[in-house]
Design an enzyme around this catalytic site. Structure first.
Site, short mmCIF file in Angstrom:
data_model
loop_
_atom_site.label_atom_id
_atom_site.label_comp_id
_atom_site.label_asym_id
_atom_site.label_seq_id
_atom_site.Cartn_x
_atom_site.Cartn_y
_atom_site.Cartn_z
N LYS A 162 -13.94 -32.39 3.79
CA LYS A 162 -13.57 -31.23 2.97
C LYS A 162 -12.55 -30.35 3.70
CE LYS A 162 -15.47 -27.09 2.19
NZ LYS A 162 -14.25 -26.34 1.92
N GLY A 215 -14.14 -24.13 12.34
CA GLY A 215 -14.06 -22.93 11.51
C GLY A 215 -14.62 -21.75 12.24
N SER A 216 -15.09 -20.78 11.49
CA SER A 216 -15.54 -19.53 12.09
C SER A 216 -16.90 -19.69 12.79
CB SER A 216 -15.66 -18.46 11.01
OG SER A 216 -16.61 -18.87 10.05
N GLU A 237 -16.40 -26.57 16.53
CA GLU A 237 -15.22 -25.94 17.14
C GLU A 237 -15.04 -24.60 16.45
OE1 GLU A 237 -13.68 -27.15 19.65
OE2 GLU A 237 -14.39 -29.22 19.66
N CYS A 276 -6.71 -20.58 16.63
CA CYS A 276 -7.91 -20.24 17.41
C CYS A 276 -7.58 -20.08 18.89
CB CYS A 276 -8.97 -21.32 17.22
SG CYS A 276 -8.34 -22.95 17.62
N GLU A 379 -13.07 -11.39 16.82
CA GLU A 379 -11.87 -12.19 16.53
C GLU A 379 -11.16 -11.59 15.31
OE1 GLU A 379 -12.34 -16.09 14.74
OE2 GLU A 379 -10.90 -16.92 16.15
P1 NAD Z 1 -14.52 -20.71 7.76
O1 NAD Z 1 -15.65 -20.87 8.69
O2 NAD Z 1 -14.59 -19.67 6.74
O3 NAD Z 1 -14.25 -22.07 6.98
C1 NAD Z 1 -13.96 -23.30 7.64
C2 NAD Z 1 -14.35 -24.45 6.73
O4 NAD Z 1 -15.76 -24.46 6.58
C3 NAD Z 1 -13.80 -24.34 5.30
O5 NAD Z 1 -13.52 -25.64 4.82
C4 NAD Z 1 -14.97 -23.71 4.55
O6 NAD Z 1 -14.94 -24.00 3.18
C5 NAD Z 1 -16.15 -24.37 5.24
N1 NAD Z 1 -17.40 -23.60 5.22
C6 NAD Z 1 -17.55 -22.26 5.24
N2 NAD Z 1 -18.87 -21.94 5.21
C7 NAD Z 1 -19.54 -23.12 5.21
C8 NAD Z 1 -20.93 -23.45 5.19
N3 NAD Z 1 -21.87 -22.52 5.15
N4 NAD Z 1 -21.27 -24.76 5.18
C9 NAD Z 1 -20.32 -25.72 5.24
N5 NAD Z 1 -19.01 -25.47 5.24
C10 NAD Z 1 -18.62 -24.18 5.23
O7 NAD Z 1 -13.23 -20.56 8.69
P2 NAD Z 1 -11.74 -20.28 8.23
O8 NAD Z 1 -11.67 -18.84 7.85
O9 NAD Z 1 -11.29 -21.33 7.30
O10 NAD Z 1 -10.94 -20.53 9.60
C11 NAD Z 1 -10.74 -19.57 10.58
C12 NAD Z 1 -11.72 -19.75 11.72
O11 NAD Z 1 -11.64 -21.06 12.26
C13 NAD Z 1 -11.44 -18.82 12.87
O12 NAD Z 1 -12.64 -18.27 13.33
C14 NAD Z 1 -10.84 -19.74 13.93
O13 NAD Z 1 -10.98 -19.30 15.26
C15 NAD Z 1 -11.59 -20.99 13.68
N6 NAD Z 1 -10.87 -22.14 14.23
C16 NAD Z 1 -11.37 -22.76 15.34
C17 NAD Z 1 -10.69 -23.84 15.90
C18 NAD Z 1 -11.19 -24.55 17.12
O14 NAD Z 1 -10.71 -25.64 17.41
N7 NAD Z 1 -12.14 -23.99 17.86
C19 NAD Z 1 -9.50 -24.29 15.30
C20 NAD Z 1 -9.04 -23.62 14.17
C21 NAD Z 1 -9.72 -22.56 13.64
#
Ligand code: NAD
Length: 475
Positions: A162, A215-216, A237, A276, A379
């Site tokens: 996804k 993600g976050s 990550e 990130c 962040e």
């Molecule tokens: P997010 O956590 O809101 O979403 C990331 C993904 O997870 C999306 O596809 C979202 O639909 C899905 N998602 C959200 N809640 C979920 C749940 N409860 N269950 C399953 N899937 C879920 O993050 P974002 O706003 O898209 O991205 C920004 C964040 O990602 C920042 O915190 C950034 O630091 C982090 N990030 C980390 C890395 C790394 O390698 N450590 C790389 C890029 C981004």
């Protein structure tokens, strides 16, 4: 390609213009059940494909990504707001590189054997897990989506993947490319929808045995809570609040100072600061603090054009969405309440013409805030950095480590002994000395503390996406 069983769709918005440019399926657990069923049917055959065959398919995908560079880059820019030249230079070539890297890596992946003289020989099998889930964020859409999918497929798994609902189009285009490259039906199932519904349906499905999530930290915590009692493999990550540490000796050589400044502009503001790995906390040795401030602010003024992402000379494009734009503006309001001194930026920008309604924020530099304030703890994930000064190496380490996060750190110094001591003492999974974002796909990638669990990249990714089985033979 099939539509959502619910018949519901989500609007897709171009953040540079605020226009609705399309709709994506709002998939739910019924759609995930269909995807898992397709993966189950495909797995017995896919797991037995020869390494050469898997290599050939993944390598063809890499070639097709390169052939479609312009279309994919435009999709990325329209979804994310990033400058088109950046998508062409970084995002799409890296997506191709991910497939090529893991296509070849699987041909060289080897396992251990342990000889216990006169007693036994043990050898380790590394077998595909089965069906795995890959979930990625919006900041580097195809780059991070493929970073997970490529090793999962190379290792012989079937994948439910996804992309972020905010940046879905490049994943849709990837599905077409995979079909053209000859990836059998059911091996890769790309589903669209929200995190709360589609994402949670993936991570909680009993037949999805491993989850790779980027993600976050907030969503990572939620996912960890959901899957821990199910004993699934989990790679997380997550967020970062990375220190960029500048020692005074860099100022001794003009070239080194210039290189540090140019890289610091990138590590602060590239991709609108939505990486990130961005160094959002700049820590400067006290004796060169004023010099750094003057030179850094001048370079921002001279070079950091905020504008239409389609324009060649735009250095900083649009913030990814209205929600995120408002979140960043709220963080700026908090910084002001905390008595942060805004040295440049600090506001939204209204552009003219095509982008008049888009979501743009000035590159922002803030000083006068201590390590414990919200601005230096949370962040922000936007074009916002803070400056803090330090007197000694120990003080620099203490400031750098004063964070719940531990993803990456940059160190600028010509003293290699100091650089290595710092590297050993910093609480971060990735350390760059006199550089930033220089990547080698063979190296372990991931964070400490609240920045995640596990490592991706190289053999680490292939180990994650396989199950180790020890076979003992009595001698
Ligand atoms: P997010 O956590 O809101 O979403 C990331 C993904 O997870 C999306 O596809 C979202 O639909 C899905 N998602 C959200 N809640 C979920 C749940 N409860 N269950 C399953 N899937 C879920 O993050 P974002 O706003 O898209 O991205 C920004 C964040 O990602 C920042 O915190 C950034 O630091 C982090 N990030 C980390 C890395 C790394 O390698 N450590 C790389 C890029 C981004």
């Amino acid at each position: 390609m099939i539509g959502p069983l619910s018949g519901k769709f989500i609007d897709n918005v171009n953040p540079a213009t605020a226009e609705i440019v399309g709709q994506i399926p709002d998939s739910n657990e019924k759609d995930i059940a269909v995807a898992v069923h397709a993966a189950e049917k495909a797995f017995p055959k896919w797991r037995l494909t020869s390494l050469e065959e898997r290599f050939a398919i993944l390598n063809r995908i890499a070639n097709l990504i390169e052939e479609n560079l312009d279309t994919l880059a435009l999709a990325e820019t329209n979804d994310n707001g990033k400058p088109l030249w950046l998508a062409k230079k970084v995002d799409i070539p890296r997506a191709a590189a991910n497939f090529r890297f893991f296509a070849t890596a699987i041909m060289h992946f080897a396992t251990a054997s342990h000889h216990n003289e006169g007693v036994s020989v043990n050898y380790t099998l590394r077998q595909p897990i089965g069906i795995v889930g890959c979930i990625s964020p919006w900041n580097l859409p195809l780059y991070l989506f493929t970073w997970k999918i490529a090793p999962a497929l190379a290792a012989g798994n079937c994948v439910i993947a996804k992309p972020s609902e905010v940046t879905p189009v490049s994943a849709f285009l990837l599905a077409r490319i995979c079909k053209e490259a000859g990836l059998p039906n059911g091996v890769l199932n790309i589903v669209h929808g929200t995190g709360a519904v589609t994402g949670e349906a993936i991570v909680t499905h009993p037949k999805v045995k491993a989850i790779s999530f980027t993600g976050s930290t907030r969503a990572g915590e939620r996912i960890a809570g959901l899957v821990a009692p199910k004993f699934k493999k989990l790679s997380l990550e997550l967020g970062g609040k990375n220190p960029n540490i500048i020692f005074a000796d860099v100022a001794n050589a003009k070239d080194a100072w210039e290189k540090m400044l140019r890289t610091t502009i990138r590590s602060s503001f590239e991709n609108q600061g939505e990486i990130c790995l961005c160094g959002s906390r700049i820590l400067i040795e006290e004796t060169v603090y004023e010099k750094f401030k003057t030179d850094f602010l001048q370079m921002i003024k001279d070079e950091l054009t905020v504008g239409d992402p389609l324009e060649e000379n735009t250095k900083q494009g649009a913030i990814v969405s209205k929600v995120h734009y408002e979140k960043i503006l709220n963080c700026l309001a908090i910084a002001k309440q905390e008595d942060g001194k805004i040295l440049c930026g600090g506001n939204a920008i209204q552009l003219e013409g095509r982008c008049a309604n888009g979501f743009f924020i000035e590159p922002t530099v803030i000083e006068n805030l201590g390590p414990d304030c919200t601005t230096n703890q949370e962040e922000i994930f936007g074009p916002v950095v803070t400056l803090q000064s330090f007197k000694t190496e120990e003080a620099a380490i203490a400031l750098a480590n004063a964070s719940q996060y531990g993803l990456a750190a940059s160190i600028w110094t010509n003293d290699i002994g100091k650089a290595n001591r710092m590297a050993a003492n910093l609480e971060a999974g990735i350390i760059w000395i006199n550089c930033w974002l220089v990547r080698d796909l063979r190296t372990p990638f991931g964070g400490m503390k609240n920045s995640g669990v596990g490592r991706e990249g190289g053999w680490e990714a292939l180990r994650f996406f396989t199950e180790a089985k020890n076979v003992c033979i009595k001698l």
